[in-house]
Scaffold this motif. Structure first.
Motif, PDB file in Angstrom:
ATOM      1  N   PRO A 177      13.077   6.148 -10.098  1.00 32.17           N
ATOM      2  CA  PRO A 177      13.910   7.164  -9.454  1.00 32.17           C
ATOM      3  C   PRO A 177      15.405   6.988  -9.710  1.00 32.17           C
ATOM      4  O   PRO A 177      16.130   7.968  -9.864  1.00 32.17           O
ATOM      5  CB  PRO A 177      13.573   6.992  -7.968  1.00 32.17           C
ATOM      6  CG  PRO A 177      13.083   5.589  -7.847  1.00 32.17           C
ATOM      7  CD  PRO A 177      12.366   5.321  -9.121  1.00 32.17           C
ATOM      8  N   ARG A 178      15.848   5.734  -9.776  1.00 35.70           N
ATOM      9  CA  ARG A 178      17.279   5.515 -10.005  1.00 35.70           C
ATOM     10  C   ARG A 178      17.711   6.069 -11.356  1.00 35.70           C
ATOM     11  O   ARG A 178      18.760   6.704 -11.464  1.00 35.70           O
ATOM     12  CB  ARG A 178      17.615   4.028  -9.911  1.00 35.70           C
ATOM     13  CG  ARG A 178      19.077   3.711 -10.238  1.00 35.70           C
ATOM     14  CD  ARG A 178      19.484   2.319  -9.840  1.00 35.70           C
ATOM     15  NE  ARG A 178      20.900   2.099 -10.104  1.00 35.70           N
ATOM     16  CZ  ARG A 178      21.619   1.150  -9.553  1.00 35.70           C
ATOM     17  NH1 ARG A 178      21.065   0.311  -8.691  1.00 35.70           N
ATOM     18  NH2 ARG A 178      22.910   1.004  -9.836  1.00 35.70           N
ATOM     19  N   THR A 179      16.905   5.831 -12.372  1.00 35.80           N
ATOM     20  CA  THR A 179      17.249   6.327 -13.707  1.00 35.80           C
ATOM     21  C   THR A 179      17.329   7.846 -13.727  1.00 35.80           C
ATOM     22  O   THR A 179      18.240   8.420 -14.349  1.00 35.80           O
ATOM     23  CB  THR A 179      16.213   5.846 -14.733  1.00 35.80           C
ATOM     24  OG1 THR A 179      16.182   4.413 -14.733  1.00 35.80           O
ATOM     25  CG2 THR A 179      16.567   6.333 -16.127  1.00 35.80           C
ATOM     26  N   LEU A 180      16.410   8.520 -13.044  1.00 40.54           N
ATOM     27  CA  LEU A 180      16.434   9.985 -13.009  1.00 40.54           C
ATOM     28  C   LEU A 180      17.700  10.496 -12.325  1.00 40.54           C
ATOM     29  O   LEU A 180      18.321  11.455 -12.798  1.00 40.54           O
ATOM     30  CB  LEU A 180      15.202  10.512 -12.279  1.00 40.54           C
ATOM     31  CG  LEU A 180      13.882  10.522 -13.065  1.00 40.54           C
ATOM     32  CD1 LEU A 180      12.778  11.123 -12.215  1.00 40.54           C
ATOM     33  CD2 LEU A 180      14.029  11.293 -14.364  1.00 40.54           C
ATOM     34  N   VAL A 181      18.080   9.868 -11.215  1.00 41.02           N
ATOM     35  CA  VAL A 181      19.296  10.295 -10.509  1.00 41.02           C
ATOM     36  C   VAL A 181      20.520  10.033 -11.373  1.00 41.02           C
ATOM     37  O   VAL A 181      21.428  10.874 -11.468  1.00 41.02           O
ATOM     38  CB  VAL A 181      19.420   9.577  -9.153  1.00 41.02           C
ATOM     39  CG1 VAL A 181      20.775   9.864  -8.511  1.00 41.02           C
ATOM     40  CG2 VAL A 181      18.304  10.014  -8.219  1.00 41.02           C
ATOM     41  N   GLU A 182      20.578   8.876 -12.026  1.00 36.25           N
ATOM     42  CA  GLU A 182      21.715   8.565 -12.894  1.00 36.25           C
ATOM     43  C   GLU A 182      21.790   9.546 -14.059  1.00 36.25           C
ATOM     44  O   GLU A 182      22.885   9.996 -14.438  1.00 36.25           O
ATOM     45  CB  GLU A 182      21.591   7.130 -13.405  1.00 36.25           C
ATOM     46  CG  GLU A 182      21.834   6.081 -12.339  1.00 36.25           C
ATOM     47  CD  GLU A 182      21.585   4.665 -12.827  1.00 36.25           C
ATOM     48  OE1 GLU A 182      22.123   3.721 -12.230  1.00 36.25           O
ATOM     49  OE2 GLU A 182      20.836   4.496 -13.827  1.00 36.25           O
ATOM     50  N   MET A 183      20.647   9.889 -14.629  1.00 40.86           N
ATOM     51  CA  MET A 183      20.624  10.876 -15.725  1.00 40.86           C
ATOM     52  C   MET A 183      21.172  12.219 -15.253  1.00 40.86           C
ATOM     53  O   MET A 183      21.972  12.861 -15.955  1.00 40.86           O
ATOM     54  CB  MET A 183      19.198  11.043 -16.237  1.00 40.86           C
ATOM     55  CG  MET A 183      18.675   9.896 -17.068  1.00 40.86           C
ATOM     56  SD  MET A 183      16.904  10.051 -17.426  1.00 40.86           S
ATOM     57  CE  MET A 183      16.842  11.682 -18.168  1.00 40.86           C
ATOM     58  N   ALA A 184      20.746  12.650 -14.060  1.00 36.55           N
ATOM     59  CA  ALA A 184      21.203  13.942 -13.543  1.00 36.55           C
ATOM     60  C   ALA A 184      22.715  13.926 -13.318  1.00 36.55           C
ATOM     61  O   ALA A 184      23.416  14.879 -13.689  1.00 36.55           O
ATOM     62  CB  ALA A 184      20.478  14.265 -12.227  1.00 36.55           C
TER      63      ALA A 184
END
Length: 214
Positions: A177-184
């Motif tokens: 989840p952290r990677t997805l939020v950082e990507m966004a």
């Protein structure tokens, strides 16, 4: 049979929560109750359930910070700071604010939902909606939302909302989840001014450049 009931107004939920704490003789900050009422999203039952959880979790005076800690949400100040850095295209500061919030116990799923709601209110403020049509922000934040809306432009805001909506959906199935939020957030930081691009395209369509033969 199925019965669909209209959502309860946030003001009505807040009034009911205030009645409960007054009846029980409890000390709860008004901002804490306002946050609970907004998080109920039109459900009186959910609002009361959230209040019960806070009361069982906290002792003595219940503060806004207590509610954020229980819900795993980020404070309004941090959320505004995160959005402002992203609007400025400052990826370093954006990730730094996110990292600090995570260290303080932030739930990433809640953050994605908060961001989606925050940008929704920016969209509404940019469209000229009344302060009472803000669904996820307090009335005191209206001026800041309007400023951010002017800085971003409606086309960019809509693109961000679509991006965050897709991120929220994907987070239900990911182990990162952290990677997805950082990507966004990085995509938001590097998102071009779509309003300016739209205006440029419109100008070119109405006034095409004249090409002369050599």
């Amino acid at each position: 049979q199925r019965f669909d009931f209209a959502p309860v107004k946030t003001a009505s939920i807040l009034e009911r929560l205030q009645f409960i704490v007054d009846r029980e003789g409890l000390a709860v900050e008004e901002e804490a109750l306002q946050l609970l009422a907004r998080r109920a999203q039109g459900s009186m039952r959910d609002g009361q359930s959230l209040l019960e959880q806070v009361l069982s979790f906290c002792q003595g005076n219940i503060t806004l910070q207590n509610v954020h800690t229980l819900l795993g949400t980020v404070e309004t100040r941090q959320l505004a700071e995160l959005v402002q850095h992203a609007a400025n295209g400052d990826s370093t500061k954006t990730l730094a604010v996110l990292d600090k919030a995570i260290d303080e116990g932030l739930d990433l799923g809640q953050l994605a939902e908060q961001l989606l709601g925050y940008y929704r209110d920016i969209m509404a403020a940019t469209a000229g909606c009344d302060v009472h049509l803000m669904r996820h922000s307090s009335p005191e934040e209206y001026d800041l939302l309007s400023q951010l809306g002017k800085q971003l432009g409606m086309e960019t805001i809509l693109a961000i909302l679509q991006l965050l909506d897709e991120t929220v959906a994907r987070m239900r199935q990911t182990t990162q989840p952290r990677t997805l939020v950082e990507m966004a957030l990085m995509r938001i930081c590097y998102l071009e001014g779509l309003d300016e691009l739209s205006q440029l395209i419109s100008q070119l369509q109405h006034n095409p450049p004249v090409v002369t033969a050599p």
